[in-house]
Design a protein around this motif. Structure first.
Motif, PDB file in Angstrom:
ATOM      1  N   GLY A  25     -73.531 -24.479 -61.664  1.00 17.58           N
ATOM      2  CA  GLY A  25     -72.959 -25.306 -62.379  1.00 17.58           C
ATOM      3  C   GLY A  25     -72.737 -26.590 -61.727  1.00 17.58           C
ATOM      4  O   GLY A  25     -72.115 -27.685 -62.399  1.00 17.58           O
ATOM      5  N   CYS A  26     -73.346 -27.096 -60.664  1.00 16.46           N
ATOM      6  CA  CYS A  26     -73.145 -28.418 -60.076  1.00 16.46           C
ATOM      7  C   CYS A  26     -73.961 -29.496 -60.749  1.00 16.46           C
ATOM      8  O   CYS A  26     -74.928 -29.116 -61.144  1.00 16.46           O
ATOM      9  CB  CYS A  26     -73.783 -28.362 -58.617  1.00 16.46           C
ATOM     10  N   GLY A  27     -73.186 -30.711 -60.895  1.00 17.01           N
ATOM     11  CA  GLY A  27     -73.638 -31.615 -61.974  1.00 17.01           C
ATOM     12  C   GLY A  27     -75.076 -32.386 -61.129  1.00 17.01           C
ATOM     13  O   GLY A  27     -75.643 -33.056 -61.741  1.00 17.01           O
ATOM     14  N   HIS A  28     -75.268 -32.005 -59.886  1.00 17.94           N
ATOM     15  CA  HIS A  28     -75.994 -32.811 -59.133  1.00 17.94           C
ATOM     16  C   HIS A  28     -77.536 -32.484 -59.537  1.00 17.94           C
ATOM     17  O   HIS A  28     -78.463 -33.337 -59.806  1.00 17.94           O
ATOM     18  CB  HIS A  28     -76.032 -32.652 -57.760  1.00 17.94           C
ATOM     19  N   GLY A  29     -77.812 -31.150 -60.108  1.00 16.40           N
ATOM     20  CA  GLY A  29     -78.758 -30.672 -60.878  1.00 16.40           C
ATOM     21  C   GLY A  29     -79.262 -31.640 -62.365  1.00 16.40           C
ATOM     22  O   GLY A  29     -80.353 -31.848 -62.355  1.00 16.40           O
ATOM     23  N   ILE A  30     -77.996 -31.783 -62.869  1.00 15.87           N
ATOM     24  CA  ILE A  30     -78.287 -32.511 -64.159  1.00 15.87           C
ATOM     25  C   ILE A  30     -78.789 -33.863 -63.974  1.00 15.87           C
ATOM     26  O   ILE A  30     -79.457 -34.462 -64.489  1.00 15.87           O
ATOM     27  CB  ILE A  30     -76.963 -32.605 -64.941  1.00 15.87           C
ATOM     28  N   VAL A  31     -77.968 -34.516 -62.752  1.00 13.50           N
ATOM     29  CA  VAL A  31     -78.253 -36.008 -62.347  1.00 13.50           C
ATOM     30  C   VAL A  31     -79.926 -36.034 -61.947  1.00 13.50           C
ATOM     31  O   VAL A  31     -80.798 -36.900 -62.382  1.00 13.50           O
ATOM     32  CB  VAL A  31     -77.631 -36.321 -61.214  1.00 13.50           C
ATOM     33  N   LEU A  32     -80.192 -34.992 -61.276  1.00 12.76           N
ATOM     34  CA  LEU A  32     -81.913 -34.625 -60.897  1.00 12.76           C
ATOM     35  C   LEU A  32     -82.684 -34.988 -61.938  1.00 12.76           C
ATOM     36  O   LEU A  32     -83.637 -35.720 -61.963  1.00 12.76           O
ATOM     37  CB  LEU A  32     -81.819 -33.516 -59.963  1.00 12.76           C
ATOM     38  N   ASN A 218     -62.997 -22.211 -63.874  1.00  8.52           N
ATOM     39  CA  ASN A 218     -64.655 -22.088 -63.663  1.00  8.52           C
ATOM     40  C   ASN A 218     -65.074 -23.365 -63.635  1.00  8.52           C
ATOM     41  O   ASN A 218     -64.361 -24.523 -64.181  1.00  8.52           O
ATOM     42  CB  ASN A 218     -65.053 -21.121 -64.383  1.00  8.52           C
ATOM     43  N   VAL A 219     -66.307 -23.711 -63.554  1.00 11.75           N
ATOM     44  CA  VAL A 219     -67.174 -24.764 -63.517  1.00 11.75           C
ATOM     45  C   VAL A 219     -67.072 -25.491 -64.972  1.00 11.75           C
ATOM     46  O   VAL A 219     -67.006 -26.707 -65.020  1.00 11.75           O
ATOM     47  CB  VAL A 219     -68.267 -24.801 -62.849  1.00 11.75           C
ATOM     48  N   VAL A 220     -67.030 -24.432 -66.089  1.00 18.18           N
ATOM     49  CA  VAL A 220     -67.043 -24.919 -67.270  1.00 18.18           C
ATOM     50  C   VAL A 220     -65.878 -25.772 -67.619  1.00 18.18           C
ATOM     51  O   VAL A 220     -65.836 -26.623 -68.409  1.00 18.18           O
ATOM     52  CB  VAL A 220     -67.216 -23.789 -68.222  1.00 18.18           C
ATOM     53  N   GLU A 221     -64.679 -25.084 -67.119  1.00 17.16           N
ATOM     54  CA  GLU A 221     -63.267 -25.833 -67.384  1.00 17.16           C
ATOM     55  C   GLU A 221     -63.546 -27.171 -67.030  1.00 17.16           C
ATOM     56  O   GLU A 221     -62.783 -28.128 -67.296  1.00 17.16           O
ATOM     57  CB  GLU A 221     -62.370 -25.014 -66.434  1.00 17.16           C
ATOM     58  N   MET A 222     -64.158 -27.386 -65.837  1.00 15.26           N
ATOM     59  CA  MET A 222     -64.249 -29.112 -65.283  1.00 15.26           C
ATOM     60  C   MET A 222     -65.023 -29.975 -66.205  1.00 15.26           C
ATOM     61  O   MET A 222     -64.691 -30.835 -66.358  1.00 15.26           O
ATOM     62  CB  MET A 222     -64.984 -28.939 -63.900  1.00 15.26           C
ATOM     63  N   TYR A 223     -65.994 -29.313 -66.534  1.00 15.61           N
ATOM     64  CA  TYR A 223     -66.788 -30.031 -67.904  1.00 15.61           C
ATOM     65  C   TYR A 223     -65.699 -30.091 -69.135  1.00 15.61           C
ATOM     66  O   TYR A 223     -66.192 -31.246 -69.552  1.00 15.61           O
ATOM     67  CB  TYR A 223     -68.060 -29.318 -68.160  1.00 15.61           C
ATOM     68  N   SER A 224     -65.132 -29.436 -69.408  1.00 17.71           N
ATOM     69  CA  SER A 224     -64.340 -29.399 -70.661  1.00 17.71           C
ATOM     70  C   SER A 224     -63.243 -30.429 -70.169  1.00 17.71           C
ATOM     71  O   SER A 224     -63.057 -31.287 -71.088  1.00 17.71           O
ATOM     72  CB  SER A 224     -63.794 -28.014 -70.910  1.00 17.71           C
ATOM     73  N   TRP A 225     -62.695 -30.707 -69.015  1.00 22.06           N
ATOM     74  CA  TRP A 225     -62.038 -31.682 -68.608  1.00 22.06           C
ATOM     75  C   TRP A 225     -62.566 -33.177 -68.720  1.00 22.06           C
ATOM     76  O   TRP A 225     -61.820 -33.872 -69.332  1.00 22.06           O
ATOM     77  CB  TRP A 225     -61.530 -31.367 -67.199  1.00 22.06           C
ATOM     78  N   TYR A 226     -63.773 -33.230 -68.600  1.00 22.16           N
ATOM     79  CA  TYR A 226     -64.506 -34.290 -68.487  1.00 22.16           C
ATOM     80  C   TYR A 226     -64.565 -34.572 -70.046  1.00 22.16           C
ATOM     81  O   TYR A 226     -64.337 -35.934 -70.317  1.00 22.16           O
ATOM     82  CB  TYR A 226     -65.979 -34.065 -68.067  1.00 22.16           C
ATOM     83  N   ARG A 227     -64.778 -33.773 -70.806  1.00 16.52           N
ATOM     84  CA  ARG A 227     -65.076 -34.070 -72.178  1.00 16.52           C
ATOM     85  C   ARG A 227     -63.682 -34.679 -72.925  1.00 16.52           C
ATOM     86  O   ARG A 227     -63.694 -35.535 -73.672  1.00 16.52           O
ATOM     87  CB  ARG A 227     -65.532 -32.851 -72.940  1.00 16.52           C
ATOM     88  N   LYS A 228     -62.581 -34.141 -72.518  1.00 16.00           N
ATOM     89  CA  LYS A 228     -61.484 -34.153 -72.806  1.00 16.00           C
ATOM     90  C   LYS A 228     -60.752 -35.636 -72.234  1.00 16.00           C
ATOM     91  O   LYS A 228     -60.109 -36.404 -73.049  1.00 16.00           O
ATOM     92  CB  LYS A 228     -60.353 -33.112 -72.578  1.00 16.00           C
ATOM     93  N   ASN A 229     -61.177 -36.198 -70.922  1.00 18.54           N
ATOM     94  CA  ASN A 229     -60.334 -37.225 -70.574  1.00 18.54           C
ATOM     95  C   ASN A 229     -61.376 -38.460 -70.477  1.00 18.54           C
ATOM     96  O   ASN A 229     -60.964 -39.436 -69.881  1.00 18.54           O
ATOM     97  CB  ASN A 229     -60.071 -36.714 -69.209  1.00 18.54           C
ATOM     98  N   THR A 230     -62.495 -38.329 -71.010  1.00 16.12           N
ATOM     99  CA  THR A 230     -63.473 -39.625 -70.681  1.00 16.12           C
ATOM    100  C   THR A 230     -63.250 -40.194 -72.208  1.00 16.12           C
ATOM    101  O   THR A 230     -63.225 -39.597 -73.260  1.00 16.12           O
ATOM    102  CB  THR A 230     -64.736 -39.084 -70.436  1.00 16.12           C
ATOM    103  N   ILE A 231     -63.716 -41.579 -72.217  1.00 16.15           N
ATOM    104  CA  ILE A 231     -63.528 -42.413 -73.250  1.00 16.15           C
ATOM    105  C   ILE A 231     -64.402 -43.393 -73.235  1.00 16.15           C
ATOM    106  O   ILE A 231     -64.667 -43.906 -72.236  1.00 16.15           O
ATOM    107  CB  ILE A 231     -62.117 -42.767 -73.783  1.00 16.15           C
ATOM    108  N   LYS A 232     -65.205 -43.773 -74.327  1.00 14.85           N
ATOM    109  CA  LYS A 232     -65.934 -44.961 -74.245  1.00 14.85           C
ATOM    110  C   LYS A 232     -65.559 -45.982 -73.817  1.00 14.85           C
ATOM    111  O   LYS A 232     -64.395 -46.251 -74.420  1.00 14.85           O
ATOM    112  CB  LYS A 232     -66.721 -44.968 -75.455  1.00 14.85           C
TER     113      LYS A 232
END
Lengths: 276, 85
Positions: A25-32, A218-232
Protein backbone atom coordinates in the motif's frame (compact mmCIF):
# COMPACT_ATOMS: atom_id res chain seq x y z
CA UNK A 1 -6.46 2.88 -23.95
CA UNK A 2 -2.97 2.94 -22.58
CA UNK A 3 -1.85 -0.46 -21.49
CA UNK A 4 -0.28 0.98 -18.43
CA UNK A 5 1.06 -2.05 -16.67
CA UNK A 6 2.69 -3.47 -19.78
CA UNK A 7 4.29 -0.11 -20.41
CA UNK A 8 5.70 0.09 -16.91
CA UNK A 9 7.39 -3.27 -17.30
CA UNK A 10 9.36 -1.93 -20.26
CA UNK A 11 11.06 0.59 -17.99
CA UNK A 12 11.80 -1.65 -15.00
CA UNK A 13 15.08 -3.42 -14.37
CA UNK A 14 13.94 -7.01 -14.28
CA UNK A 15 17.27 -8.19 -12.92
CA UNK A 16 16.21 -6.66 -9.59
CA UNK A 17 14.03 -8.47 -7.12
CA UNK A 18 10.31 -7.90 -7.66
CA UNK A 19 7.80 -7.19 -6.19
CA UNK A 20 9.69 -4.17 -4.96
CA UNK A 21 10.81 -3.45 -1.40
CA UNK A 22 8.01 -1.03 -0.45
CA UNK A 23 5.44 -2.00 2.18
CA UNK A 24 1.95 -3.06 1.03
CA UNK A 25 0.00 0.00 0.00
CA UNK A 26 2.98 2.38 0.04
CA UNK A 27 2.38 5.34 -2.24
CA UNK A 28 5.97 5.24 -3.50
CA UNK A 29 5.02 2.43 -5.89
CA UNK A 30 2.29 4.61 -7.40
CA UNK A 31 4.79 7.44 -7.83
CA UNK A 32 7.22 5.06 -9.53
CA UNK A 33 4.50 4.17 -12.02
CA UNK A 34 3.68 7.83 -12.54
CA UNK A 35 7.30 8.76 -13.31
CA UNK A 36 7.46 6.00 -15.91
CA UNK A 37 4.17 7.01 -17.54
CA UNK A 38 5.23 10.67 -17.64
CA UNK A 39 8.58 9.91 -19.24
CA UNK A 40 6.87 7.66 -21.78
CA UNK A 41 4.24 10.29 -22.50
CA UNK A 42 6.95 12.85 -23.28
CA UNK A 43 8.57 10.39 -25.68
CA UNK A 44 11.96 10.54 -24.00
CA UNK A 45 14.39 7.70 -24.49
CA UNK A 46 15.82 5.92 -21.45
CA UNK A 47 19.24 7.49 -22.01
CA UNK A 48 17.86 11.03 -21.98
CA UNK A 49 16.56 10.75 -18.45
CA UNK A 50 18.62 10.82 -15.26
CA UNK A 51 16.91 9.76 -12.06
CA UNK A 52 18.75 10.78 -8.93
CA UNK A 53 17.61 9.68 -5.50
CA UNK A 54 18.90 10.18 -2.00
CA UNK A 55 18.62 7.84 0.94
CA UNK A 56 15.45 6.42 2.39
CA UNK A 57 12.51 4.53 0.96
CA UNK A 58 12.38 6.98 -1.93
CA UNK A 59 16.05 6.25 -2.64
CA UNK A 60 15.15 2.73 -3.70
CA UNK A 61 13.36 4.11 -6.72
CA UNK A 62 16.62 4.72 -8.53
CA UNK A 63 17.36 1.02 -8.28
CA UNK A 64 14.26 -0.16 -10.08
CA UNK A 65 14.04 2.04 -13.17
CA UNK A 66 16.11 1.52 -16.29
CA UNK A 67 17.18 5.16 -16.80
CA UNK A 68 20.55 6.66 -15.97
CA UNK A 69 20.36 6.52 -12.21
CA UNK A 70 22.39 7.67 -9.23
CA UNK A 71 21.72 6.57 -5.67
CA UNK A 72 23.45 9.29 -3.71
CA UNK A 73 24.25 10.21 -0.12
CA UNK A 74 21.57 11.40 2.29
CA UNK A 75 20.17 14.81 1.46
CA UNK A 76 22.62 15.49 -1.35
CA UNK A 77 20.58 14.31 -4.31
CA UNK A 78 20.03 17.89 -5.50
CA UNK A 79 23.75 18.67 -5.48
CA UNK A 80 24.49 15.69 -7.72
CA UNK A 81 21.61 16.76 -9.93
CA UNK A 82 23.02 20.28 -10.22
CA UNK A 83 26.32 18.81 -11.38
CA UNK A 84 24.70 16.50 -13.92
CA UNK A 85 22.52 19.25 -15.36
CA UNK A 86 25.41 21.71 -15.69
CA UNK A 87 27.67 19.12 -17.29
CA UNK A 88 25.03 18.09 -19.82
CA UNK A 89 22.03 20.45 -20.01
CA UNK A 90 20.35 18.23 -22.61
CA UNK A 91 19.55 15.57 -20.03
CA UNK A 92 16.23 15.60 -18.22
CA UNK A 93 17.07 15.33 -14.55
CA UNK A 94 14.50 14.02 -12.08
CA UNK A 95 15.39 14.08 -8.41
CA UNK A 96 13.40 11.86 -6.08
CA UNK A 97 13.66 12.75 -2.43
CA UNK A 98 11.79 11.95 0.73
CA UNK A 99 10.71 14.65 3.14
CA UNK A 100 13.67 13.99 5.43
CA UNK A 101 16.00 13.95 2.47
CA UNK A 102 14.72 17.15 0.86
CA UNK A 103 13.83 19.30 3.84
CA UNK A 104 15.74 18.18 6.90
CA UNK A 105 19.15 16.90 5.90
CA UNK A 106 19.13 18.44 2.45
CA UNK A 107 17.06 21.50 3.37
CA UNK A 108 19.89 23.85 2.57
CA UNK A 109 20.37 22.34 -0.88
CA UNK A 110 16.65 22.48 -1.57
CA UNK A 111 16.45 26.18 -0.75
CA UNK A 112 19.43 27.09 -2.86
CA UNK A 113 18.59 24.88 -5.81
CA UNK A 114 15.21 26.65 -5.93
CA UNK A 115 16.82 30.08 -5.57
CA UNK A 116 19.37 29.27 -8.29
CA UNK A 117 16.55 27.94 -10.50
CA UNK A 118 18.62 25.01 -11.75
CA UNK A 119 16.73 23.04 -14.39
CA UNK A 120 15.80 19.88 -12.52
CA UNK A 121 12.52 18.33 -11.43
CA UNK A 122 12.45 17.83 -7.68
CA UNK A 123 9.95 15.24 -6.58
CA UNK A 124 9.40 15.41 -2.83
CA UNK A 125 7.68 12.29 -1.53
CA UNK A 126 6.22 13.57 1.71
CA UNK A 127 5.20 10.75 4.03
CA UNK A 128 5.47 12.82 7.24
CA UNK A 129 8.08 10.56 8.80
CA UNK A 130 11.55 8.99 8.49
CA UNK A 131 10.16 5.69 7.26
CA UNK A 132 13.20 3.55 6.55
CA UNK A 133 15.21 4.40 9.66
CA UNK A 134 12.50 3.52 12.16
CA UNK A 135 9.79 6.16 12.22
CA UNK A 136 11.55 9.16 13.78
CA UNK A 137 9.77 12.49 13.46
CA UNK A 138 10.85 14.59 10.50
CA UNK A 139 10.43 18.25 9.63
CA UNK A 140 7.08 17.52 7.99
CA UNK A 141 5.57 15.50 10.85
CA UNK A 142 2.36 17.40 11.67
CA UNK A 143 1.98 19.04 15.06
CA UNK A 144 0.46 16.79 17.78
CA UNK A 145 1.00 13.58 15.81
CA UNK A 146 2.93 10.61 17.16
CA UNK A 147 6.18 9.03 16.05
CA UNK A 148 8.92 6.86 17.58
CA UNK A 149 10.78 9.91 18.88
CA UNK A 150 7.66 11.85 19.91
CA UNK A 151 5.55 9.29 21.83
CA UNK A 152 3.59 12.07 23.64
CA UNK A 153 2.87 14.11 20.52
CA UNK A 154 4.97 16.29 18.27
CA UNK A 155 5.40 19.82 19.59
CA UNK A 156 7.09 21.40 16.59
CA UNK A 157 5.26 22.83 13.63
CA UNK A 158 5.72 21.23 10.23
CA UNK A 159 7.14 22.54 6.98
CA UNK A 160 4.81 23.44 4.14
CA UNK A 161 6.81 22.28 1.12
CA UNK A 162 4.79 24.31 -1.36
CA UNK A 163 5.11 27.61 0.53
CA UNK A 164 8.80 26.96 1.11
CA UNK A 165 9.42 26.38 -2.60
CA UNK A 166 7.33 29.42 -3.55
CA UNK A 167 9.30 31.55 -1.15
CA UNK A 168 12.57 30.36 -2.64
CA UNK A 169 11.41 31.27 -6.15
CA UNK A 170 11.02 27.88 -7.83
CA UNK A 171 9.53 28.02 -11.32
CA UNK A 172 6.87 25.36 -11.05
CA UNK A 173 5.42 24.42 -7.69
CA UNK A 174 2.68 21.83 -7.28
CA UNK A 175 1.24 19.34 -4.87
CA UNK A 176 -0.63 16.09 -5.33
CA UNK A 177 -1.25 12.91 -3.38
CA UNK A 178 -0.58 9.28 -4.22
CA UNK A 179 -4.33 8.79 -4.55
CA UNK A 180 -4.58 11.40 -7.31
CA UNK A 181 -2.50 9.46 -9.83
CA UNK A 182 -3.92 11.15 -12.91
CA UNK A 183 -3.15 14.59 -11.51
CA UNK A 184 0.31 13.32 -10.59
CA UNK A 185 0.89 12.21 -14.19
CA UNK A 186 -0.15 15.65 -15.46
CA UNK A 187 1.99 17.56 -12.98
CA UNK A 188 5.04 15.40 -13.53
CA UNK A 189 4.77 15.66 -17.30
CA UNK A 190 4.53 19.44 -16.98
CA UNK A 191 7.38 19.61 -14.48
CA UNK A 192 9.78 17.53 -16.59
CA UNK A 193 9.12 19.76 -19.62
CA UNK A 194 9.26 23.09 -17.81
CA UNK A 195 12.56 25.00 -17.66
CA UNK A 196 14.10 25.91 -14.31
CA UNK A 197 13.50 24.37 -10.91
CA UNK A 198 10.24 22.43 -10.70
CA UNK A 199 8.83 21.05 -7.48
CA UNK A 200 6.17 18.36 -7.26
CA UNK A 201 5.23 17.44 -3.71
CA UNK A 202 3.49 14.09 -3.46
CA UNK A 203 1.77 13.16 -0.22
CA UNK A 204 2.26 9.43 0.15
CA UNK A 205 1.02 7.39 3.10
CA UNK A 206 3.48 5.52 5.32
CA UNK A 207 1.25 3.14 7.21
CA UNK A 208 4.03 1.05 8.74
CA UNK A 209 5.74 3.92 10.54
CA UNK A 210 3.25 6.79 10.62
CA UNK A 211 -0.27 5.43 10.16
CA UNK A 212 -0.14 2.78 12.87
CA UNK A 213 0.94 5.31 15.51
CA UNK A 214 -1.68 7.84 14.46
CA UNK A 215 -4.91 5.87 14.73
CA UNK A 216 -5.24 4.75 11.15
CA UNK A 217 -6.49 1.15 11.01
CA UNK A 218 -5.03 0.33 7.63
CA UNK A 219 -3.42 1.96 4.64
CA UNK A 220 -6.75 2.30 2.83
CA UNK A 221 -7.94 4.58 5.64
CA UNK A 222 -4.97 6.83 4.99
CA UNK A 223 -5.90 7.06 1.31
CA UNK A 224 -9.50 7.81 2.28
CA UNK A 225 -8.18 10.56 4.54
CA UNK A 226 -6.40 12.09 1.55
CA UNK A 227 -9.57 11.89 -0.51
CA UNK A 228 -11.57 13.61 2.26
CA UNK A 229 -9.10 16.32 3.19
CA UNK A 230 -7.63 17.44 -0.09
CA UNK A 231 -9.21 20.06 -2.31
CA UNK A 232 -8.25 21.55 -5.67
CA UNK A 233 -6.28 24.74 -5.19
CA UNK A 234 -8.74 26.78 -7.29
CA UNK A 235 -11.62 25.77 -5.02
CA UNK A 236 -9.47 26.27 -1.94
CA UNK A 237 -8.90 29.92 -2.85
CA UNK A 238 -12.66 30.49 -3.07
CA UNK A 239 -13.26 29.07 0.41
CA UNK A 240 -13.77 31.54 3.27
CA UNK A 241 -10.92 31.65 5.82
CA UNK A 242 -12.74 29.72 8.53
CA UNK A 243 -13.46 26.73 6.29
CA UNK A 244 -9.87 26.36 5.12
CA UNK A 245 -8.58 24.79 8.34
CA UNK A 246 -7.53 21.17 7.88
CA UNK A 247 -7.92 21.21 4.11
CA UNK A 248 -4.89 20.49 1.96
CA UNK A 249 -4.89 22.27 -1.42
CA UNK A 250 -3.60 20.25 -4.37
CA UNK A 251 -2.76 21.35 -7.89
CA UNK A 252 -0.46 23.96 -9.44
CA UNK A 253 0.62 26.84 -7.22
CA UNK A 254 3.15 28.54 -9.46
CA UNK A 255 3.86 28.15 -13.15
CA UNK A 256 6.67 30.35 -14.39
CA UNK A 257 8.73 29.91 -17.54
CA UNK A 258 11.91 31.68 -16.42
CA UNK A 259 15.12 30.30 -17.93
CA UNK A 260 17.08 27.92 -15.74
CA UNK A 261 20.56 28.51 -14.37
CA UNK A 262 22.21 26.18 -16.88
CA UNK A 263 20.65 28.13 -19.76
CA UNK A 264 21.99 31.45 -18.48
CA UNK A 265 25.37 29.84 -17.84
CA UNK A 266 25.47 28.52 -21.41
CA UNK A 267 24.63 31.94 -22.81
CA UNK A 268 27.34 33.59 -20.73
CA UNK A 269 29.87 31.04 -21.92
CA UNK A 270 28.93 31.62 -25.56
CA UNK A 271 29.22 35.35 -25.08
CA UNK A 272 32.67 35.19 -23.50
CA UNK A 273 33.97 32.73 -26.09
CA UNK A 274 32.79 34.84 -29.01
CA UNK A 275 34.77 37.81 -27.66
CA UNK A 276 38.12 36.08 -28.18
CA UNK B 1 -11.42 3.65 -22.32
CA UNK B 2 -14.69 1.79 -22.33
CA UNK B 3 -17.23 3.08 -19.83
CA UNK B 4 -19.83 0.35 -20.23
CA UNK B 5 -19.92 -2.65 -17.97
CA UNK B 6 -18.36 -5.89 -19.06
CA UNK B 7 -16.19 -4.60 -21.90
CA UNK B 8 -12.86 -5.08 -20.17
CA UNK B 9 -10.73 -7.89 -18.83
CA UNK B 10 -9.10 -7.36 -15.45
CA UNK B 11 -6.12 -9.53 -14.57
CA UNK B 12 -4.39 -9.69 -11.21
CA UNK B 13 -0.90 -11.19 -11.07
CA UNK B 14 -0.75 -12.80 -7.62
CA UNK B 15 3.05 -13.13 -7.64
CA UNK B 16 3.35 -9.33 -7.50
CA UNK B 17 0.29 -8.55 -5.33
CA UNK B 18 0.98 -7.63 -1.70
CA UNK B 19 -2.68 -7.47 -0.68
CA UNK B 20 -2.71 -3.80 0.35
CA UNK B 21 -6.39 -3.48 -0.48
CA UNK B 22 -6.35 -0.24 -2.49
CA UNK B 23 -8.00 -1.87 -5.51
CA UNK B 24 -10.46 -3.88 -3.42
CA UNK B 25 -11.64 -0.86 -1.42
CA UNK B 26 -11.66 1.87 -4.05
CA UNK B 27 -13.05 -0.01 -7.06
CA UNK B 28 -16.31 1.74 -8.01
CA UNK B 29 -17.83 -1.53 -9.28
CA UNK B 30 -16.54 -3.73 -6.42
CA UNK B 31 -14.95 -6.02 -8.99
CA UNK B 32 -12.09 -7.24 -6.81
CA UNK B 33 -12.02 -9.16 -3.54
CA UNK B 34 -9.44 -10.81 -1.30
CA UNK B 35 -8.82 -14.53 -1.65
CA UNK B 36 -7.84 -16.87 1.19
CA UNK B 37 -4.16 -15.82 0.89
CA UNK B 38 -5.03 -12.15 1.37
CA UNK B 39 -4.37 -11.28 -2.26
CA UNK B 40 -6.74 -9.58 -4.64
CA UNK B 41 -8.65 -11.60 -7.22
CA UNK B 42 -11.28 -10.72 -9.79
CA UNK B 43 -14.63 -11.71 -8.30
CA UNK B 44 -17.11 -9.89 -10.55
CA UNK B 45 -15.53 -9.20 -13.92
CA UNK B 46 -18.88 -8.23 -15.47
CA UNK B 47 -19.18 -5.23 -13.13
CA UNK B 48 -15.96 -3.59 -14.41
CA UNK B 49 -16.59 -0.21 -16.05
CA UNK B 50 -13.01 0.07 -17.26
CA UNK B 51 -12.10 3.21 -15.31
CA UNK B 52 -8.55 1.98 -14.84
CA UNK B 53 -8.29 3.14 -11.23
CA UNK B 54 -6.85 -0.16 -10.02
CA UNK B 55 -4.25 -0.24 -12.78
CA UNK B 56 -3.10 3.32 -12.07
CA UNK B 57 -3.10 2.96 -8.31
CA UNK B 58 -1.63 -0.51 -7.85
CA UNK B 59 1.72 0.25 -6.17
CA UNK B 60 3.06 -3.12 -7.28
CA UNK B 61 1.98 -3.07 -10.94
CA UNK B 62 0.04 -6.28 -10.34
CA UNK B 63 -3.18 -5.40 -12.19
CA UNK B 64 -3.89 -4.88 -15.84
CA UNK B 65 -7.14 -3.72 -17.39
CA UNK B 66 -7.48 -4.52 -21.09
CA UNK B 67 -10.42 -3.88 -23.40
CA UNK B 68 -11.98 -7.18 -24.51
CA UNK B 69 -11.40 -6.60 -28.23
CA UNK B 70 -7.67 -6.29 -27.56
CA UNK B 71 -7.28 -9.55 -25.69
CA UNK B 72 -5.73 -11.43 -28.60
CA UNK B 73 -2.56 -9.35 -28.77
CA UNK B 74 -0.55 -11.78 -26.61
CA UNK B 75 0.46 -9.09 -24.11
CA UNK B 76 -1.13 -10.92 -21.26
CA UNK B 77 0.91 -14.08 -21.62
CA UNK B 78 4.19 -12.14 -21.87
CA UNK B 79 3.35 -10.21 -18.76
CA UNK B 80 2.55 -13.36 -16.80
CA UNK B 81 6.04 -14.70 -17.38
CA UNK B 82 7.53 -11.49 -16.03
CA UNK B 83 5.41 -11.77 -12.91
CA UNK B 84 6.98 -15.09 -12.00
CA UNK B 85 10.52 -13.73 -11.89
Amino acid sequence: MVETTKLIHEYLRHSKKFPHVYCPGCGHGIVLGSIIRSVHHLGLSKDEVVLIAGIGCSGRMAVYVDFNTIHTTHGRALTFATGVKLANPKLKVIVVMGDGDALSIGGNHFIHAARRNIGVTALVLNNNIYGMTGGQSSSTTPENSYSTTTPYGHLERDFDVVNLALGCGANFVSRTTALHAQLMDKLLTKAIENPGFNVVEVLTPCFTQYGRKNKFKNVVEMYSWYRKNTIKVEKYKELPEEKRAGKIPIGVFSDKQEPGFEEKYGQLREKLRSKK
Amino acid sequence: MAKKKGETIVTVYPAWCKGCGICVNFCPGKVLEFDEHGKAYVARMEECIGCGFCELHCPDFAISVVAKDKKDNKNNSEHKDEGKN
